[in-house]
Design a protein around this motif. Structure first.
Motif, short mmCIF file in Angstrom:
data_model
loop_
_atom_site.label_atom_id
_atom_site.label_comp_id
_atom_site.label_asym_id
_atom_site.label_seq_id
_atom_site.Cartn_x
_atom_site.Cartn_y
_atom_site.Cartn_z
N CYS A 72 0.84 -1.19 0.00
CA CYS A 72 0.00 0.00 0.00
C CYS A 72 0.87 1.25 0.00
O CYS A 72 1.90 1.29 0.67
CB CYS A 72 -0.88 -0.02 1.25
SG CYS A 72 -2.03 1.36 1.30
N CYS B 121 -1.66 5.75 5.74
CA CYS B 121 -2.52 6.24 6.81
C CYS B 121 -1.64 6.28 8.06
O CYS B 121 -0.83 5.37 8.26
CB CYS B 121 -3.70 5.30 7.02
SG CYS B 121 -4.73 5.16 5.55
N CYS C 239 -1.23 3.11 10.40
CA CYS C 239 -1.15 1.77 9.81
C CYS C 239 0.28 1.30 9.51
O CYS C 239 1.09 2.05 8.96
CB CYS C 239 -1.97 1.78 8.52
SG CYS C 239 -2.12 0.15 7.79
FE1 SF4 Z 1 -3.05 1.37 3.30
FE2 SF4 Z 1 -3.22 0.77 5.89
FE3 SF4 Z 1 -4.36 2.99 4.97
FE4 SF4 Z 1 -5.39 0.60 4.34
S1 SF4 Z 1 -5.32 1.47 6.35
S2 SF4 Z 1 -5.05 2.34 2.95
S3 SF4 Z 1 -3.52 -0.63 4.18
S4 SF4 Z 1 -2.16 2.54 4.96
#
Ligand code: SF4
Ligand code: SAM
Length: 462
Positions: A166, A170, A173
């Motif tokens: 990804c 975020c 995360c």
């Molecule tokens: Fe990416 Fe984690 Fe955000 Fe999902 S929650 S979009 S996996 S950074």
């Protein structure tokens, strides 16, 4: 011929780990490993771990305590047990795992699964092996395919990874750090994998990825294709009756993907679309790259495309700086949308992520209290959605025998488990079912007379 060696794989966390565990077992099958469902008599134990929340990571260490005792008991009988830790904890903690749990022989991250036979040989030779690199070669090109018998044993509904990693970052995360940057598999390879599954009797495929709707794999024409285009290709495969995809990011819900919910009959009317919070201030602090209004707008378009779409979501409560007012905005969003279910979590600070460095962390008891309120609201919505199914008929894909003799369990189009009195010959088949009873979020039904394809669908506002 050598005795087969026994392999026990335990998956923690998300569906991607379940998929990865299966591919590890497939890769070890030609080496003479057969899967066993209990760790007691295994020669190789793999824990495929999850690092998303602190609790998930800690579970791995307590499981390692149990496995170490098995290893010691086996050693007393002169039998060697190899312990391997795979997945995101392995990626994040590397050698630290062997320091904390010296019984572990092998530690390897999600990008190294295809090197498993070599890594096992290295651990045998050198005592220990650690591999947490992000190699340039595509692991999917090297992972062995499962046999037809193995596919049949795993059931009629299968996951297929189409995208990994990804780039969204975020602030709460760990995924971008443990799984690396976004990579999409080429359409042709996914189609070949689904064709193999369909040939062995799989009827439902869920395309999975950490950020699956950011999919942009190489198409048959050599150009990048969207998830909507991929779904169209996969939906043309004979034998596959149902398609799903997960997990999506609201930012990547493109118009063509929304239209696919209207146009592709095989695409099931259920979508998991995590929103995390209903407060714009918190969404910005989370670096979600969408607002509450953006989310509502996407939901409106989706429901216009497919009126019976059942929506589920993920929520985090107690992100740093979340005030009572921010939390109220989340509760308000939940009531405005009406979900058929959702996962909700207390924020868990993950080392190395920006959220963990934020100064205004929320007290644990405040998080617990908010989580309880949110879950109560979500439970009510789930019950209300389920109650609306009472008396309605829809198609169910029968997946396994039920709790009682003469019963089968299947999934509704909306992903609810449904228990039905039905002959075993319907296992693996799609049949029309009328819902006759709802009890603590389980649906019960009887086989319906109406031909499956002509059933009325559940209207969103019904
Ligand atoms: Fe990416 Fe984690 Fe955000 Fe999902 S929650 S979009 S996996 S950074
Ligand atoms: N990619 C998906 C997305 O964009 O939302 C989900 C990824 S994650 C595997 C699944 C869920 O775990 C997230 O949607 C989020 O709700 C939750 N999660 C992730 N990090 C978390 C953290 N640090 N604390 C609590 N929950 C977390």
């Amino acid at each position: 011929m050598n005795e087969p060696r026994k392999l026990f794989v335990k998956s923690f966390g998300c569906q991607m780990n379940v998929y990865d565990s299966r591919r590890m077992a497939d890769t070890l099958a030609p080496q003479g490993y057969v899967e066993t469902s209990a760790p007691d008599d295994a020669d190789l134990v793999i824990l495929n771990t999850c690092h998303i929340r602190e609790k998930a990571a800690e579970k791995v260490y307590s499981e390692l305590g149990r496995v170490r005792r098995l290893k010691e008991a086996a050693a007393a009988e002169g039998r060697r047990v190899v312990i391997a830790v795979a997945g995101c904890v392995a990626q994040a903690e590397g050698k630290e795992i062997i320091r904390r749990a010296p019984a572990v022989d092998l530690v390897f991250g999600p990008q190294s699964y295809h090197r498993l036979p070599q890594l096992l040989a290295r651990a045998e030779r050198d005592g220990k092996a650690v591999d947490t690199e992000f190699p340039l070669d595509d692991k999917f090109d090297h992972l062995a395919a499962p046999s037809g018998a193995t596919i049949r044993m795993r059931g009629v509904s299968a996951f297929v990874t189409v995208q990994e990693g990804c780039d969204k970052f975020c602030t709460f995360c760990v995924v971008p750090y443990t799984r690396g940057s976004e990579v999409s598999r080429p359409v042709q390879k996914i189609v070949a994998e689904v064709e193999r599954l369909a040939d062995a009797g799989v009827r439902e495929v869920t395309l999975i990825g950490q950020n699956v709707n950011a999919y942009h794999g190489e198409g048959l024409n050599g150009r990048p294709q969207s998830l909507a285009q991929l779904l169209e290709e996969v939906s043309a495969i004979d034998g596959i009756d149902r398609l799903r995809y997960t997990t999506s990011h609201p930012r990547d819900m493109s118009d063509d993907l929304i239209a696919a919910h209207r146009d592709l009959r095989k695409l099931m009317p259920q979508l998991h679309l995590p929103v995390q919070s209903g407060s714009d201030r918190i969404l910005a602090a989370m670096n979600r790259r969408h607002t509450r209004a953006d989310y509502l707008d996407v939901v409106e378009k989706l429901r216009a495309a497919r009126t019976d779409l059942a929506l589920t979501s993920d929520f985090i409560v107690g992100f740093p700086g979340e005030s009572e007012e921010d939390f109220a905005a989340t509760l308000d969003l939940v009531s405005e949308i009406g979900f058929s279910g959702a996962f909700s979590f207390k924020y868990s600070a993950r080392p190395g992520t920006p959220g963990a460095e934020m100064s205004d962390q929320v007290d644990e008891d405040v998080k617990s209290e908010r989580l309880a309120r949110l879950q109560a609201e979500i439970d009510l919505q789930q019950q209300s959605f389920n109650n609306r199914c009472l008396g309605r008929s829809f198609e169910v894909l029968f997946e396994k025998p039920g709790r009682h003799a003469g019963q089968l369990v299947g999934r509704s189009p909306y992903l609810q488990p449904v228990q039905v009195t039905a002959p075993a010959s319907l296992l693996g088949e799609v049949a029309a079912v009328t819902i006759t009873e709802i009890a603590s979020n389980s649906l019960f039904g009887t086989l319906a007379q109406t031909p499956a394809r002509e059933l009325a669908v559940l209207g969103a506002g019904a």
